[in-house]
Design an enzyme around this catalytic site. Structure first.
Site, PDB file in Angstrom:
ATOM      1  N   LYS A  25       6.436  -1.751   1.972  1.00 28.09           N
ATOM      2  CA  LYS A  25       5.224  -1.185   2.595  1.00 28.09           C
ATOM      3  C   LYS A  25       4.099  -2.207   2.438  1.00 28.09           C
ATOM      4  O   LYS A  25       3.190  -2.062   1.610  1.00 28.09           O
ATOM      5  CB  LYS A  25       4.878   0.184   1.982  1.00 28.09           C
ATOM      6  CG  LYS A  25       4.083   1.064   2.926  1.00 28.09           C
ATOM      7  CD  LYS A  25       4.135   2.513   2.530  1.00 28.09           C
ATOM      8  CE  LYS A  25       3.104   3.369   3.249  1.00 28.09           C
ATOM      9  NZ  LYS A  25       3.236   3.452   4.700  1.00 28.09           N
ATOM     10  N   LEU A  31      11.153   1.519   6.974  1.00 29.95           N
ATOM     11  CA  LEU A  31      10.505   1.980   5.751  1.00 29.95           C
ATOM     12  C   LEU A  31      11.225   3.245   5.267  1.00 29.95           C
ATOM     13  O   LEU A  31      11.448   4.161   6.062  1.00 29.95           O
ATOM     14  CB  LEU A  31       9.030   2.311   6.025  1.00 29.95           C
ATOM     15  CG  LEU A  31       8.266   2.657   4.756  1.00 29.95           C
ATOM     16  CD1 LEU A  31       7.902   1.368   4.009  1.00 29.95           C
ATOM     17  CD2 LEU A  31       7.020   3.451   5.061  1.00 29.95           C
ATOM     18  N   TYR A  74       0.825  -1.206   0.000  1.00 32.77           N
ATOM     19  CA  TYR A  74       0.000   0.000   0.000  1.00 32.77           C
ATOM     20  C   TYR A  74       0.854   1.248   0.000  1.00 32.77           C
ATOM     21  O   TYR A  74       2.078   1.188   0.175  1.00 32.77           O
ATOM     22  CB  TYR A  74      -0.955  -0.010   1.202  1.00 32.77           C
ATOM     23  CG  TYR A  74      -0.298   0.290   2.539  1.00 32.77           C
ATOM     24  CD1 TYR A  74       0.541  -0.634   3.161  1.00 32.77           C
ATOM     25  CD2 TYR A  74      -0.511   1.500   3.197  1.00 32.77           C
ATOM     26  CE1 TYR A  74       1.138  -0.362   4.386  1.00 32.77           C
ATOM     27  CE2 TYR A  74       0.070   1.777   4.424  1.00 32.77           C
ATOM     28  CZ  TYR A  74       0.899   0.846   5.016  1.00 32.77           C
ATOM     29  OH  TYR A  74       1.492   1.130   6.221  1.00 32.77           O
ATOM     30  N   GLU A  77      12.825   2.811  13.750  1.00 34.55           N
ATOM     31  CA  GLU A  77      11.810   3.815  13.380  1.00 34.55           C
ATOM     32  C   GLU A  77      10.698   3.742  14.412  1.00 34.55           C
ATOM     33  O   GLU A  77      10.863   3.134  15.468  1.00 34.55           O
ATOM     34  CB  GLU A  77      11.301   3.553  11.961  1.00 34.55           C
ATOM     35  CG  GLU A  77      10.706   2.167  11.776  1.00 34.55           C
ATOM     36  CD  GLU A  77      10.199   1.892  10.365  1.00 34.55           C
ATOM     37  OE1 GLU A  77       9.938   2.842   9.614  1.00 34.55           O
ATOM     38  OE2 GLU A  77      10.040   0.706  10.028  1.00 34.55           O
TER      39      GLU A  77
END
Ligand SMILES: Cc1ncc(COP(=O)(O)O)c(C=O)c1O
Length: 284
Positions: free
Chosen positions: A144, A200, A30, A176
């Site tokens: 993702k 990411l 996505y 992250e």
């Protein structure tokens, strides 16, 4: 209106099969794209990352970038509000349940728009709190992927403790947040964890570093240890929907002075200016 497999329809009318591999296996990827004043922000970069995610799961991109851009334009036009965020998802499609890829299958493509509500001035002035947790996700966090159960559980940990985000540590280093990238400031130097399969590659992360370059804000791309995180003068999180936010409380302890710092203030202001200039068709 949403877009589903070739049709623009009200979300209430949208239907997919229970055999969709997105539903059964989380087999899909996505993107989330912010839209300011009806214009998608960093569309090229988002479509590029979508392509990389599709490549990583060996799924052929159902559309060209020009076709995606057209769909994005149509979705924006068919939804209310100047500022929106688009969620677009591609799954491997509908097939009898079997882990291996089906030989013939048509991907499912879904795009929806929601109102984009950016952080309030109060939050920007006060900062938000975060907790830390062990990064127990898989080691392809650069994709993702829609299979987000670990991120869901990690983010819920933050909610359960009244915090905004969970910052993730893997083998003693910051990767992250559960749904954001994280930067640290130490001695006026902005530190960014290097991109790798463990995080990411955020579009907003890139914008922050471009802003730092342009405005001579000193930065270094370097592994950030748990010690560096806990002794940081400032901690910032970034994402397409949260933009840039200051974290002023970490695991119940003040970050630096306990107030958003100077580096945050500069980056935030430059980011807001940048949004305005890009909407006028100018570059950074
Ligand atoms: C795990 C994770 N890292 C980083 C980000 C930030 O990426 P971007 O700036 O492209 O929104 C997100 C976005 O939601 C995310 O889910």
């Amino acid at each position: 209106m949403i877009y589903l497999n070739g049709s623009f329809i009200p979300i209430e009318d949208a239907r997919i099969s229970v055999l969709d591999r997105g539903f059964i296996f989380g087999d899909g990827v996505y993107e989330v794209i912010p839209v300011y004043s009806h214009r998608p922000f960093r569309l090229t970069e988002h479509l590029h990352r979508l392509q990389k995610s599709l490549d990583a799961i060996q799924l052929k991109n159902p559309y060209t970038d020009i076709e995606w851009a057209k769909l994005v334009e149509q979705i924006i036009a068919s939804n209310e509000g100047d500022d929106q965020y688009l969620y677009m998802q591609v799954t491997r499609g509908v097939a009898p349940r079997d882990h291996a890829f089906p030989k013939v299958v048509t991907p499912t493509v879904f795009i929806m728009s929601s109102p984009l509500v950016v952080a309030s001035k109060e939050l920007i002035v006060a900062g938000v709190s975060a907790i830390t947790a062990n990064d127990n996700r898989w080691i392809r966090c650069d994709i993702k992927a829609i299979s987000l159960l670990p991120n869901v559980l990690l983010r819920q940990m933050a909610v359960d403790s009244g915090a905004t985000e969970t910052l993730l540590l893997r083998e003693g280093f910051l990767t992250e947040g559960s749904a954001s990238n994280v930067f640290v400031v130490k001695d006026k130097l902005l530190l960014a964890p290097p991109k790798s399969h463990l995080m990411l590659p955020g579009i907003t992360y890139d914008v922050v570093l471009e802003i730092a370059d342009k405005h001579q804000i000193p930065y270094e791309i370097i592994e950030i240890s748990e010690y560096d995180l806990r002794t940081a003068d400032e901690i910032l999180l970034t994402s397409s929907t949260k933009e840039i936010m200051p974290i002023t409380l970490l695991d119940g302890k003040k970050v630096g002075s306990g107030k958003p710092g100077n580096v945050f203030a500069q980056l935030y202001q430059y980011y807001q200016n940048y949004k305005v200039t890009i909407m006028r068709g100018e570059s950074l």
